[in-house]
Design a protein around this motif. Structure first.
Motif, PDB file in Angstrom:
ATOM      1  N   PRO A 176      -7.174  -5.691   8.522  1.00  0.00           N
ATOM      2  CA  PRO A 176      -7.857  -6.165   7.335  1.00  0.00           C
ATOM      3  C   PRO A 176      -6.816  -6.766   6.384  1.00  0.00           C
ATOM      4  CG  PRO A 176      -7.628  -3.716   7.352  1.00  0.00           C
ATOM      5  CD  PRO A 176      -7.019  -4.215   8.574  1.00  0.00           C
ATOM      6  N   ALA A 177      -7.399  -7.557   5.333  1.00  0.00           N
ATOM      7  CA  ALA A 177      -6.530  -7.976   4.167  1.00  0.00           C
ATOM      8  C   ALA A 177      -6.343  -6.785   3.465  1.00  0.00           C
ATOM      9  CB  ALA A 177      -7.645  -9.217   3.731  1.00  0.00           C
ATOM     10  N   GLU A 178      -5.400  -7.274   2.427  1.00  0.00           N
ATOM     11  CA  GLU A 178      -5.088  -5.970   1.627  1.00  0.00           C
ATOM     12  C   GLU A 178      -6.126  -6.059   0.443  1.00  0.00           C
ATOM     13  OE1 GLU A 178      -1.543  -4.758  -1.532  1.00  0.00           O
ATOM     14  OE2 GLU A 178      -1.141  -6.574  -0.384  1.00  0.00           O
ATOM     15  N   ARG A 179      -6.801  -7.193   0.240  1.00  0.00           N
ATOM     16  CA  ARG A 179      -7.821  -7.285  -0.827  1.00  0.00           C
ATOM     17  C   ARG A 179      -8.923  -7.872  -0.268  1.00  0.00           C
ATOM     18  NH1 ARG A 179      -7.721  -6.049  -6.320  1.00  0.00           N
ATOM     19  NH2 ARG A 179      -5.645  -5.248  -6.964  1.00  0.00           N
ATOM     20  N   GLY A 181     -12.437  -8.177  -4.125  1.00  0.00           N
ATOM     21  CA  GLY A 181     -11.776  -7.502  -5.065  1.00  0.00           C
ATOM     22  C   GLY A 181     -11.748  -6.281  -4.991  1.00  0.00           C
ATOM     23  N   LEU A 182     -12.094  -5.702  -3.915  1.00  0.00           N
ATOM     24  CA  LEU A 182     -11.410  -4.236  -3.661  1.00  0.00           C
ATOM     25  C   LEU A 182     -10.301  -4.197  -2.601  1.00  0.00           C
ATOM     26  CD1 LEU A 182     -15.143  -3.315  -1.977  1.00  0.00           C
ATOM     27  CD2 LEU A 182     -14.206  -2.900  -4.442  1.00  0.00           C
ATOM     28  N   GLN A 183      -9.679  -2.975  -2.839  1.00  0.00           N
ATOM     29  CA  GLN A 183      -8.280  -2.701  -2.105  1.00  0.00           C
ATOM     30  C   GLN A 183      -8.741  -2.084  -0.825  1.00  0.00           C
ATOM     31  OE1 GLN A 183      -6.435  -0.070  -5.110  1.00  0.00           O
ATOM     32  NE2 GLN A 183      -4.983  -1.726  -5.781  1.00  0.00           N
ATOM     33  N   VAL A 184      -7.907  -2.481   0.266  1.00  0.00           N
ATOM     34  CA  VAL A 184      -8.388  -2.111   1.568  1.00  0.00           C
ATOM     35  C   VAL A 184      -7.256  -1.598   2.375  1.00  0.00           C
ATOM     36  CG1 VAL A 184      -9.534  -2.805   3.658  1.00  0.00           C
ATOM     37  CG2 VAL A 184     -10.333  -3.601   1.637  1.00  0.00           C
ATOM     38  N   SER A 185      -7.296  -0.507   3.126  1.00  0.00           N
ATOM     39  CA  SER A 185      -6.380  -0.034   4.224  1.00  0.00           C
ATOM     40  C   SER A 185      -6.836   0.638   5.193  1.00  0.00           C
ATOM     41  CB  SER A 185      -5.199   0.740   3.232  1.00  0.00           C
ATOM     42  OG  SER A 185      -4.213   1.272   4.390  1.00  0.00           O
ATOM     43  N   LEU A 218      -3.974   9.964  -6.154  1.00  0.00           N
ATOM     44  CA  LEU A 218      -3.253   8.749  -5.376  1.00  0.00           C
ATOM     45  C   LEU A 218      -3.561   7.618  -5.988  1.00  0.00           C
ATOM     46  CD1 LEU A 218      -3.999  10.501  -1.945  1.00  0.00           C
ATOM     47  CD2 LEU A 218      -1.800  10.526  -3.073  1.00  0.00           C
ATOM     48  N   SER A 219      -2.648   6.809  -5.678  1.00  0.00           N
ATOM     49  CA  SER A 219      -2.789   5.373  -6.428  1.00  0.00           C
ATOM     50  C   SER A 219      -3.473   4.388  -5.618  1.00  0.00           C
ATOM     51  CB  SER A 219      -1.471   5.024  -6.849  1.00  0.00           C
ATOM     52  OG  SER A 219      -0.453   4.863  -5.764  1.00  0.00           O
ATOM     53  N   GLY A 220      -4.381   4.693  -4.798  1.00  0.00           N
ATOM     54  CA  GLY A 220      -5.297   3.817  -4.176  1.00  0.00           C
ATOM     55  C   GLY A 220      -5.078   3.962  -2.782  1.00  0.00           C
ATOM     56  N   PRO A 221      -5.844   2.939  -1.871  1.00  0.00           N
ATOM     57  CA  PRO A 221      -6.135   3.267  -0.561  1.00  0.00           C
ATOM     58  C   PRO A 221      -4.718   3.538   0.294  1.00  0.00           C
ATOM     59  CG  PRO A 221      -7.433   1.624  -1.151  1.00  0.00           C
ATOM     60  CD  PRO A 221      -6.656   1.950  -2.248  1.00  0.00           C
ATOM     61  N   HIS A 222      -3.906   2.591   0.146  1.00  0.00           N
ATOM     62  CA  HIS A 222      -2.345   2.713   0.764  1.00  0.00           C
ATOM     63  C   HIS A 222      -1.666   4.076   0.438  1.00  0.00           C
ATOM     64  CE1 HIS A 222      -3.550  -1.632   1.100  1.00  0.00           C
ATOM     65  NE2 HIS A 222      -2.881  -1.755   0.094  1.00  0.00           N
ATOM     66  N   GLY A 257       2.905  16.694  14.929  1.00  0.00           N
ATOM     67  CA  GLY A 257       3.366  15.354  15.392  1.00  0.00           C
ATOM     68  C   GLY A 257       2.438  14.675  16.395  1.00  0.00           C
ATOM     69  N   GLY A 258       1.551  15.641  17.216  1.00  0.00           N
ATOM     70  CA  GLY A 258       0.845  15.283  18.309  1.00  0.00           C
ATOM     71  C   GLY A 258      -0.804  15.229  18.157  1.00  0.00           C
ATOM     72  N   THR A 259      -1.485  14.123  18.670  1.00  0.00           N
ATOM     73  CA  THR A 259      -2.770  14.179  18.370  1.00  0.00           C
ATOM     74  C   THR A 259      -3.467  14.256  19.946  1.00  0.00           C
ATOM     75  OG1 THR A 259      -2.979  11.834  18.278  1.00  0.00           O
ATOM     76  CG2 THR A 259      -2.705  13.029  16.072  1.00  0.00           C
ATOM     77  N   THR A 260      -4.751  14.741  19.847  1.00  0.00           N
ATOM     78  CA  THR A 260      -5.374  14.691  21.133  1.00  0.00           C
ATOM     79  C   THR A 260      -6.481  13.877  21.383  1.00  0.00           C
ATOM     80  OG1 THR A 260      -6.595  16.687  20.701  1.00  0.00           O
ATOM     81  CG2 THR A 260      -4.475  16.885  21.938  1.00  0.00           C
ATOM     82  N   ASP A 261      -6.934  13.101  20.121  1.00  0.00           N
ATOM     83  CA  ASP A 261      -8.196  12.231  19.889  1.00  0.00           C
ATOM     84  C   ASP A 261      -7.969  11.097  19.343  1.00  0.00           C
ATOM     85  OD1 ASP A 261     -10.860  11.717  20.291  1.00  0.00           O
ATOM     86  OD2 ASP A 261     -11.439  13.130  18.673  1.00  0.00           O
ATOM     87  N   ASP A 262      -8.424  10.135  19.669  1.00  0.00           N
ATOM     88  CA  ASP A 262      -8.524   8.793  18.966  1.00  0.00           C
ATOM     89  C   ASP A 262      -8.689   9.002  17.500  1.00  0.00           C
ATOM     90  OD1 ASP A 262      -7.915   7.583  21.239  1.00  0.00           O
ATOM     91  OD2 ASP A 262     -10.069   6.589  21.623  1.00  0.00           O
ATOM     92  N   MET A 263      -8.319   8.031  16.802  1.00  0.00           N
ATOM     93  CA  MET A 263      -8.339   8.348  15.196  1.00  0.00           C
ATOM     94  C   MET A 263      -8.435   7.029  14.372  1.00  0.00           C
ATOM     95  SD  MET A 263      -6.249  10.517  12.505  1.00  0.00           S
ATOM     96  CE  MET A 263      -6.305  11.876  13.817  1.00  0.00           C
ATOM     97  N   ALA A 264      -9.525   6.706  13.721  1.00  0.00           N
ATOM     98  CA  ALA A 264      -9.681   5.567  12.883  1.00  0.00           C
ATOM     99  C   ALA A 264      -9.877   5.815  11.377  1.00  0.00           C
ATOM    100  CB  ALA A 264     -10.515   4.496  13.399  1.00  0.00           C
ATOM    101  N   LEU A 265      -9.193   5.621  10.614  1.00  0.00           N
ATOM    102  CA  LEU A 265      -9.482   5.532   9.035  1.00  0.00           C
ATOM    103  C   LEU A 265      -9.668   4.305   8.265  1.00  0.00           C
ATOM    104  CD1 LEU A 265      -7.402   8.272  10.248  1.00  0.00           C
ATOM    105  CD2 LEU A 265      -7.461   8.781   7.714  1.00  0.00           C
ATOM    106  N   LEU A 266     -10.453   4.381   7.218  1.00  0.00           N
ATOM    107  CA  LEU A 266     -10.840   2.888   6.656  1.00  0.00           C
ATOM    108  C   LEU A 266     -10.787   3.575   5.170  1.00  0.00           C
ATOM    109  CD1 LEU A 266     -10.887   0.078   6.386  1.00  0.00           C
ATOM    110  CD2 LEU A 266     -13.523   0.337   6.540  1.00  0.00           C
ATOM    111  N   ALA A 267      -9.927   3.186   4.273  1.00  0.00           N
ATOM    112  CA  ALA A 267      -9.862   3.690   2.865  1.00  0.00           C
ATOM    113  C   ALA A 267     -10.095   2.260   1.729  1.00  0.00           C
ATOM    114  CB  ALA A 267      -8.754   4.021   2.333  1.00  0.00           C
ATOM    115  N   VAL A 268     -11.365   2.319   0.978  1.00  0.00           N
ATOM    116  CA  VAL A 268     -11.610   1.145   0.096  1.00  0.00           C
ATOM    117  C   VAL A 268     -11.641   1.680  -1.094  1.00  0.00           C
ATOM    118  CG1 VAL A 268     -13.317  -0.463  -0.474  1.00  0.00           C
ATOM    119  CG2 VAL A 268     -12.910   0.177   2.139  1.00  0.00           C
TER     120      VAL A 268
END
Length: 416
Positions: A155-158, A161-165, A351-355, A371-382
């Motif tokens: 995704p684009a950084e903005r 007009g919203l911040q995205v990560s 915290l100062s925003g999505p990033h 340090g290890g995970t056993t599941d897929d993981m997706a996160l989206l911050a706006v």
């Protein structure tokens, strides 16, 4: 409900800005690097140790095992020329030792020298095979990265007009994409977004992920309501299920949260179809769990005849950040088996925003799991950028947040 394996991919936290990506090493990567450094100096150590052993012991004793091991260890670690040099040094050392002991013309001396030449040649062959395998692996990883960019573009950084990560972590080893998905785009109705989890694991779920994302990108541009967008995704999954065989044909489903942030409105609309509840983090450290008033079934289960979920509305004030995630986050466990609780971990943190949010969250998850995970993981911050509210507006925000409202259904909407 879903089973996975292990691996990692991060998007949105790298050097390329808000949408950039980088590979995140697991907790054992530091140890692996130290072991690799030791192995790289081991061939020289073995040659030196074999030389010392041969000089300090009677002629009947030999350091040939050390000389033979040196080029074989160098083969998968060194370049072709470095491996050849190691083999040459091992052969030369054996030859000079037999000259020193006066046994160069004996059967033992000739046999040991022939053995070392054979081992050196074998090391060169192993080096070539390993290098070709590495080239094929690098090519496969390049193709996987290209597929990741095509299916889950950064995704684009903005946006609007919203911040995205965004952060993506595929659980299957050496995979860049798995069964989780995210999408965010600017549409005539505002910024629309989705985070979901397809039933299945690893690369086997990538096809369904592509179907859901393709349907979302089209529907988000044309459908006037989130309910209508969800119906389009439902139909796309039904068509995909009709083409499949076996269990996926009857039990394919996707948990998903659809979101909409109209321009300059200060509100947020969410439609939750059986997915973990998003979190809304305010600029003063407060946190709200955006749980739906009425739970709804995941996408792909509409044939059960249950009434689909309805979009609900919350205030989205300046300085707030919306966090959507898949169950790979909440199912991350520590060594004692305790699950990760993002709401408890993030409540009270400023915290100062999505990033910054995803950076802190990724570090915290790695500490929690070791340090290890056993599941897929997706996160989206706006995030909605701007200065924090005054105390009076904060009080009003809390009142608004508690008054969850359901949008009026437009005439002709067949989901009413």
């Amino acid at each position: 409900m879903r089973d996975r394996a292990a691996g990692e991919r991060v998007v949105g936290l790298g050097r390329k800005g808000g949408g950039g990506g980088r590979r995140v090493a697991g907790g054992g990567s530091g140890m692996a690097r130290r072991v690799l450094r030791v192995l790289r100096v081991l061939p020289g150590v073995l040659i030196a140790a074999g030389l010392a052993f041969d000089l300090l012991t009677p002629p009947s004793f030999t350091g040939s095992p050390s000389f033979s091991a040196a080029p074989l260890i160098a083969a998968p670690l060194y370049t072709l020329w470095a491996t050849a040099l190691t083999g040459f040094l091992a052969v030369l050392t054996v030859f000079l030792l037999h000259l020193h002991h006066g046994t160069s013309g004996t059967a033992q001396g000739l046999t040991e020298l022939a053995t070392m030449v054979t081992v050196a040649g074998l090391a060169l062959l192993i080096n070539r095979v390993v290098r070709r395998s590495g080239e094929r692996l690098a090519s496969a990883r390049g193709i996987a990265e290209a597929a990741q960019r095509a299916v889950l573009p950064k995704p684009a950084e903005r946006i609007g007009g919203l911040q995205v990560s965004a952060w993506y972590e595929a659980a299957q080893a050496d995979a860049f994409i798995g069964g989780d998905l995210y999408a965010v785009q600017e549409t005539p109705y505002g910024v629309r977004l989705a985070v979901g989890d397809v039933r299945g694991k690893g690369l086997g779920a990538v096809e369904a992920v592509a179907v859901v994302l393709g349907a979302f990108r089209e529907a988000a541009e044309t459908e006037p309501t989130l309910e209508a967008v969800a119906q389009r995704l439902e139909r796309a999954l039904d068509r995909e299920g009709a083409r499949r065989e076996g269990l996926d044909a009857v039990e394919g489903f996707t948990t998903c949260v659809l979101g909409e942030i109209p321009p300059e409105s200060g509100v947020l609309r969410l439609l939750n179809r059986g997915h973990p509840e998003p979190l809304l983090l305010y600029g003063d450290g407060e946190l709200a769990v955006l749980a739906p008033a009425e739970p709804a079934l995941p996408l792909g289960m509409g044939d059960l005849g249950v009434r689909p979920g309805r979009a609900e509305q919350w205030a989205f004030p300046v300085g707030a950040t919306l966090l959507l995630y898949t169950d790979g986050l909440t199912e991350a466990r520590d060594r004692a088996g305790a699950f990760y609780d993002p709401a408890a971990r993030l409540r009270g943190r400023v915290l100062s925003g999505p990033h910054a949010l995803l950076g802190a969250l990724s570090s915290d998850v790695r500490r929690h799991t070791g340090g290890g995970t056993t599941d897929d993981m997706a996160l989206l911050a706006v995030g909605r950028p701007g200065r924090r509210r005054t105390e009076r507006s904060q009080v009003e925000r809390r009142r608004t947040e508690r008054r969850r409202t359901v949008p009026v259904v437009r005439r002709g909407d067949d989901t009413a």
